[in-house]
Scaffold this motif. Structure first.
Motif, mmCIF file in Angstrom:
data_model
loop_
_atom_site.group_PDB
_atom_site.id
_atom_site.type_symbol
_atom_site.label_atom_id
_atom_site.label_comp_id
_atom_site.label_asym_id
_atom_site.label_seq_id
_atom_site.Cartn_x
_atom_site.Cartn_y
_atom_site.Cartn_z
ATOM 1 N N CYS A 86 28.006 -9.438 1.688
ATOM 2 C CA CYS A 86 28.349 -7.948 1.678
ATOM 3 C C CYS A 86 27.074 -7.090 1.835
ATOM 4 N N TRP A 87 27.186 -5.878 2.255
ATOM 5 C CA TRP A 87 26.200 -4.994 2.416
ATOM 6 C C TRP A 87 25.861 -4.115 1.006
ATOM 7 N N TRP A 88 24.467 -4.079 0.749
ATOM 8 C CA TRP A 88 24.206 -3.424 -0.532
ATOM 9 C C TRP A 88 23.380 -2.090 -0.467
ATOM 10 N N ARG A 89 23.384 -1.214 -1.285
ATOM 11 C CA ARG A 89 22.309 -0.200 -1.280
ATOM 12 C C ARG A 89 21.649 0.031 -2.763
ATOM 13 N N LEU A 90 20.580 0.837 -2.770
ATOM 14 C CA LEU A 90 20.025 1.095 -4.002
ATOM 15 C C LEU A 90 20.810 2.224 -4.637
ATOM 16 N N THR A 91 20.686 1.895 -6.008
ATOM 17 C CA THR A 91 21.279 3.149 -6.770
ATOM 18 C C THR A 91 19.931 4.195 -7.052
ATOM 19 N N GLU A 92 20.209 5.165 -7.736
ATOM 20 C CA GLU A 92 19.282 6.068 -8.045
ATOM 21 C C GLU A 92 18.225 5.464 -8.806
ATOM 22 N N LYS A 93 18.569 4.488 -9.725
ATOM 23 C CA LYS A 93 17.602 3.801 -10.533
ATOM 24 C C LYS A 93 16.692 2.966 -10.015
ATOM 25 N N GLY A 94 17.159 2.005 -8.934
ATOM 26 C CA GLY A 94 16.692 1.007 -7.776
ATOM 27 C C GLY A 94 15.733 1.915 -7.005
ATOM 28 N N ALA A 95 16.259 2.949 -6.497
ATOM 29 C CA ALA A 95 15.326 3.793 -5.480
ATOM 30 C C ALA A 95 14.090 4.300 -6.272
ATOM 31 N N ALA A 96 14.128 4.596 -7.573
ATOM 32 C CA ALA A 96 13.083 5.265 -7.952
ATOM 33 C C ALA A 96 11.865 4.303 -8.423
ATOM 34 N N ILE A 97 12.290 2.902 -8.525
ATOM 35 C CA ILE A 97 11.304 2.035 -8.433
ATOM 36 C C ILE A 97 10.772 1.420 -7.110
ATOM 37 N N VAL A 98 11.611 1.381 -6.192
ATOM 38 C CA VAL A 98 11.132 1.475 -4.744
ATOM 39 C C VAL A 98 10.389 2.511 -4.450
ATOM 40 N N GLN A 99 10.604 3.639 -4.590
ATOM 41 C CA GLN A 99 9.931 4.781 -4.214
ATOM 42 C C GLN A 99 8.503 4.743 -4.794
ATOM 43 N N GLU A 100 8.273 4.039 -6.206
ATOM 44 C CA GLU A 100 7.234 3.998 -6.774
ATOM 45 C C GLU A 100 6.296 3.009 -6.146
ATOM 46 N N TRP A 101 6.860 1.819 -5.687
ATOM 47 C CA TRP A 101 6.147 0.929 -5.193
ATOM 48 C C TRP A 101 5.568 1.430 -3.762
ATOM 49 N N ILE A 102 6.557 2.123 -2.766
ATOM 50 C CA ILE A 102 5.982 2.705 -1.616
ATOM 51 C C ILE A 102 4.911 3.805 -1.889
ATOM 52 N N ASP A 103 5.161 4.613 -2.822
ATOM 53 C CA ASP A 103 3.964 5.603 -3.186
ATOM 54 C C ASP A 103 2.562 4.845 -3.633
ATOM 55 N N SER A 104 2.829 3.703 -4.098
ATOM 56 C CA SER A 104 1.334 2.885 -4.430
ATOM 57 C C SER A 104 1.009 1.994 -3.325
ATOM 58 N N GLY A 105 1.690 2.293 -2.063
ATOM 59 C CA GLY A 105 1.150 1.543 -0.806
ATOM 60 C C GLY A 105 1.687 0.177 -0.400
ATOM 61 N N LEU A 106 2.743 0.195 -1.128
ATOM 62 C CA LEU A 106 3.392 -1.147 -0.591
ATOM 63 C C LEU A 106 3.909 -0.954 0.719
ATOM 64 N N THR A 107 3.703 -2.139 1.570
ATOM 65 C CA THR A 107 4.304 -1.980 2.950
ATOM 66 C C THR A 107 5.325 -3.191 3.320
ATOM 67 N N TYR A 108 5.852 -3.012 4.465
ATOM 68 C CA TYR A 108 6.898 -4.419 4.611
ATOM 69 C C TYR A 108 5.772 -5.545 4.983
ATOM 70 N N GLN A 109 4.728 -5.219 5.685
ATOM 71 C CA GLN A 109 3.943 -6.117 6.162
ATOM 72 C C GLN A 109 3.348 -7.091 4.656
ATOM 73 N N ILE A 110 2.949 -6.357 3.901
ATOM 74 C CA ILE A 110 2.621 -6.917 2.397
ATOM 75 C C ILE A 110 3.714 -7.867 2.120
ATOM 76 N N ILE A 111 4.858 -7.209 1.887
ATOM 77 C CA ILE A 111 5.977 -8.213 1.241
ATOM 78 C C ILE A 111 6.332 -9.295 2.371
ATOM 79 N N GLU A 112 6.084 -9.007 3.703
ATOM 80 C CA GLU A 112 6.484 -10.298 4.317
ATOM 81 C C GLU A 112 5.264 -11.508 4.411
ATOM 82 N N GLN A 113 4.057 -10.973 4.007
ATOM 83 C CA GLN A 113 3.021 -12.126 3.787
ATOM 84 C C GLN A 113 3.017 -12.850 2.753
ATOM 85 N N VAL A 114 3.286 -12.119 1.714
ATOM 86 C CA VAL A 114 3.627 -12.838 0.258
ATOM 87 C C VAL A 114 4.801 -13.789 0.440
ATOM 88 N N GLY A 115 5.919 -13.534 1.111
ATOM 89 C CA GLY A 115 6.941 -14.417 1.508
ATOM 90 C C GLY A 115 7.996 -14.328 0.300
#
Length: 91
Positions: free
Chosen positions: A62-91
């Motif tokens: 199934c396809w999934w989306r973030l809720t407001e609660k999940g989006a708040a956490i993800v936005q905090e990570w993005i604001d702190s500098g998390l990038t997809y490149q970092i996530i992909e490197q960590v694996g």
């Protein structure tokens, strides 16, 4: 920030990666950021971090989306500098 379980954090990290890779600039709660079975996403759903985009199809992906609660956490990570490149490197 909410205290996440190991599986919840992994699901939200993948949601963050997909958002940054495929949907950057779109509203966090309006785009698909997950693909998997209901069983796989159960920890994030039970925590209120993600919701299904369409009706369930038992034992199928199934396809999934973030809720407001999940989006708040993800936005905090993005604001702190998390990038997809970092996530992909960590694996």
């Amino acid at each position: 920030m909410a205290r996440l379980g190991t599986r919840q954090e992994a699901i939200l990290r993948e949601a963050c990666r997909r958002y940054l890779r495929f949907h950057r600039g779109s509203p966090l709660t309006k785009v698909w950021t997950g693909l998997g079975t209901a069983t796989e996403y159960a920890p994030a759903v039970k925590g209120g971090y993600m919701a299904r985009i369409h009706d369930p199809n038992r034992r199928y992906l199934c396809w999934w989306r973030l809720t407001e609660k999940g989006a708040a956490i993800v936005q905090e990570w993005i604001d702190s500098g998390l990038t997809y490149q970092i996530i992909e490197q960590v694996g």
